[in-house]
Design an enzyme around this catalytic site. Structure first.
Site, mmCIF file in Angstrom:
data_model
loop_
_atom_site.group_PDB
_atom_site.id
_atom_site.type_symbol
_atom_site.label_atom_id
_atom_site.label_comp_id
_atom_site.label_asym_id
_atom_site.label_seq_id
_atom_site.Cartn_x
_atom_site.Cartn_y
_atom_site.Cartn_z
ATOM 1 N N PRO A 10 0.795 -1.224 0.000
ATOM 2 C CA PRO A 10 0.000 0.000 0.000
ATOM 3 C C PRO A 10 0.830 1.278 0.000
ATOM 4 O O PRO A 10 1.862 1.366 0.673
ATOM 5 C CB PRO A 10 -0.800 -0.103 1.304
ATOM 6 C CG PRO A 10 -0.868 -1.558 1.590
ATOM 7 C CD PRO A 10 0.424 -2.121 1.094
ATOM 8 N N ASN A 11 0.368 2.231 -0.768
ATOM 9 C CA ASN A 11 0.921 3.587 -0.870
ATOM 10 C C ASN A 11 2.266 3.671 -1.582
ATOM 11 O O ASN A 11 2.786 4.766 -1.770
ATOM 12 C CB ASN A 11 1.015 4.257 0.502
ATOM 13 C CG ASN A 11 -0.346 4.458 1.121
ATOM 14 O OD1 ASN A 11 -1.234 5.007 0.482
ATOM 15 N ND2 ASN A 11 -0.518 3.995 2.343
ATOM 16 N N ARG A 18 5.083 10.887 -2.528
ATOM 17 C CA ARG A 18 4.704 10.646 -1.138
ATOM 18 C C ARG A 18 5.864 10.967 -0.196
ATOM 19 O O ARG A 18 6.895 10.313 -0.228
ATOM 20 C CB ARG A 18 4.320 9.179 -0.960
ATOM 21 C CG ARG A 18 3.916 8.841 0.454
ATOM 22 C CD ARG A 18 3.656 7.373 0.617
ATOM 23 N NE ARG A 18 3.283 7.097 1.992
ATOM 24 C CZ ARG A 18 3.507 5.947 2.589
ATOM 25 N NH1 ARG A 18 4.086 4.967 1.944
ATOM 26 N NH2 ARG A 18 3.151 5.783 3.844
ATOM 27 N N TYR A 23 10.649 9.054 2.075
ATOM 28 C CA TYR A 23 10.733 7.944 1.127
ATOM 29 C C TYR A 23 11.607 8.230 -0.091
ATOM 30 O O TYR A 23 11.786 7.361 -0.936
ATOM 31 C CB TYR A 23 9.323 7.545 0.676
ATOM 32 C CG TYR A 23 8.466 7.101 1.832
ATOM 33 C CD1 TYR A 23 8.700 5.883 2.452
ATOM 34 C CD2 TYR A 23 7.451 7.908 2.329
ATOM 35 C CE1 TYR A 23 7.933 5.475 3.530
ATOM 36 C CE2 TYR A 23 6.679 7.507 3.409
ATOM 37 C CZ TYR A 23 6.928 6.288 4.003
ATOM 38 O OH TYR A 23 6.170 5.887 5.074
ATOM 39 N N ASN A 73 8.330 -5.264 -0.292
ATOM 40 C CA ASN A 73 8.134 -4.115 0.583
ATOM 41 C C ASN A 73 6.645 -4.115 0.922
ATOM 42 O O ASN A 73 5.819 -3.666 0.127
ATOM 43 C CB ASN A 73 8.538 -2.798 -0.076
ATOM 44 C CG ASN A 73 8.433 -1.629 0.886
ATOM 45 O OD1 ASN A 73 7.729 -1.690 1.880
ATOM 46 N ND2 ASN A 73 9.132 -0.550 0.578
ATOM 47 N N ALA A 76 3.019 -0.602 5.289
ATOM 48 C CA ALA A 76 2.448 -0.701 6.634
ATOM 49 C C ALA A 76 1.859 -2.077 6.933
ATOM 50 O O ALA A 76 1.599 -2.391 8.093
ATOM 51 C CB ALA A 76 1.389 0.383 6.821
ATOM 52 N N GLU A 97 12.823 -8.785 2.658
ATOM 53 C CA GLU A 97 11.926 -7.675 3.001
ATOM 54 C C GLU A 97 12.726 -6.379 2.910
ATOM 55 O O GLU A 97 13.856 -6.305 3.411
ATOM 56 C CB GLU A 97 11.378 -7.846 4.419
ATOM 57 C CG GLU A 97 10.394 -6.763 4.812
ATOM 58 C CD GLU A 97 9.741 -6.990 6.165
ATOM 59 O OE1 GLU A 97 9.162 -6.012 6.679
ATOM 60 O OE2 GLU A 97 9.799 -8.108 6.711
ATOM 61 N N HIS A 99 12.510 -1.979 3.233
ATOM 62 C CA HIS A 99 11.799 -0.757 3.599
ATOM 63 C C HIS A 99 12.686 0.426 3.255
ATOM 64 O O HIS A 99 13.885 0.422 3.565
ATOM 65 C CB HIS A 99 11.452 -0.733 5.091
ATOM 66 C CG HIS A 99 10.461 -1.773 5.462
ATOM 67 N ND1 HIS A 99 9.110 -1.618 5.245
ATOM 68 C CD2 HIS A 99 10.629 -3.007 5.992
ATOM 69 C CE1 HIS A 99 8.487 -2.711 5.637
ATOM 70 N NE2 HIS A 99 9.380 -3.571 6.091
ATOM 71 N N LEU A 100 12.132 1.429 2.633
ATOM 72 C CA LEU A 100 12.889 2.616 2.237
ATOM 73 C C LEU A 100 13.408 3.390 3.440
ATOM 74 O O LEU A 100 14.546 3.851 3.456
ATOM 75 C CB LEU A 100 12.011 3.526 1.376
ATOM 76 C CG LEU A 100 11.638 2.956 0.006
ATOM 77 C CD1 LEU A 100 10.377 3.617 -0.520
ATOM 78 C CD2 LEU A 100 12.779 3.121 -0.953
ATOM 79 N N ARG A 106 11.382 5.611 13.435
ATOM 80 C CA ARG A 106 10.081 6.250 13.232
ATOM 81 C C ARG A 106 9.131 5.910 14.375
ATOM 82 O O ARG A 106 9.554 5.512 15.449
ATOM 83 C CB ARG A 106 9.537 5.826 11.871
ATOM 84 C CG ARG A 106 10.489 6.291 10.740
ATOM 85 C CD ARG A 106 9.967 6.017 9.375
ATOM 86 N NE ARG A 106 8.747 6.793 9.145
ATOM 87 C CZ ARG A 106 7.888 6.504 8.186
ATOM 88 N NH1 ARG A 106 8.106 5.491 7.365
ATOM 89 N NH2 ARG A 106 6.807 7.238 8.022
#
Length: 145
Positions: A10-11, A18, A23, A73, A76, A97, A99-100, A106
C-alpha cells in the site's frame, strides 16, 4: 527464463510524490528499473506488482511461486498483514523484506514486523538503494550469481 518477484504494498505506487523527505524522490518505476539492472541478463526478468489491497498482494504471491525469489516491501502491512504473512510463509523460495525508511527511527508502531521473521533477510533505511541490495542478496541466496 528466470524471474524475480518485486512486490510492493500500500501507498508505494505514489513513491516520488509521497513524503519525499521520508521515502525519497525515486518513483516506483525508477525502483523497478534499478532492480531490473541488478538482475540484468538475457534470461532474467522482474515481475513487478504493486497493490494497495492486501488480498491482491496475497494473490500475486500465490500466482508467482515459479519465480526464483522475491523482494517484498509490504509497507504498513508489515505490522498487521497477517494474510500476506501467511502467503509468504508458503512461498517456496527465498525472499528479502525491504523498507525505504529506517522503521526503527520512526513511530513505535512500525518497530515490529509480523512478516520479517519469515524473510531470508531484511534491508531498511537505505532508500531506493535497499532494493538494489535486496536484489544482490537474493541472487546470492538463490545461487544465481
Amino acid at each position: 527464463m528466470s524471474a524475480i518477484l518485486l512486490l510492493n504494498g500500500p501507498n508505494l505506487g505514489i513513491l516520488g510524490q509521497r513524503q519525499p523527505e521520508v521515502y525519497g524522490t525515486d518513483s516506483l518505476a525508477d525502483i523497478e528499473h534499478a532492480v531490473a539492472e541488478e538482475v540484468a541478463g538475457p534470461d532474467w526478468k522482474v515481475i513487478a506488482v504493486q497493490h494497495d489491497s492486501e488480498g491482491d498482494l496475497v494473490r500475486a504471491v500465490h500466482e508467482h511461486y515459479d519465480t526464483v525469489g522475491a523482494i517484498v516491501n509490504p509497507g504498513a502491512l508489515m505490522v498487521a498483514g497477517w494474510s500476506l504473512r501467511d502467503a509468504l510463509a508458503n512461498y517456496p523460495r527465498p525472499w528479502i523484506e525491504v523498507h525505504l525508511s529506517n522503521v526503527w527511527a520512526r513511530e513505535q508502531w512500525r518497530h515490529e514486523s509480523v512478516i520479517a521473521p519469515l524473510a531470508s533477510g531484511v534491508v531498511v533505511g537505505l532508500g531506493a538503494l535497499g532494493y538494489r541490495l535486496g536484489a544482490r542478496a537474493l541472487l546470492a541466496l538463490t545461487g544465481e550469481v
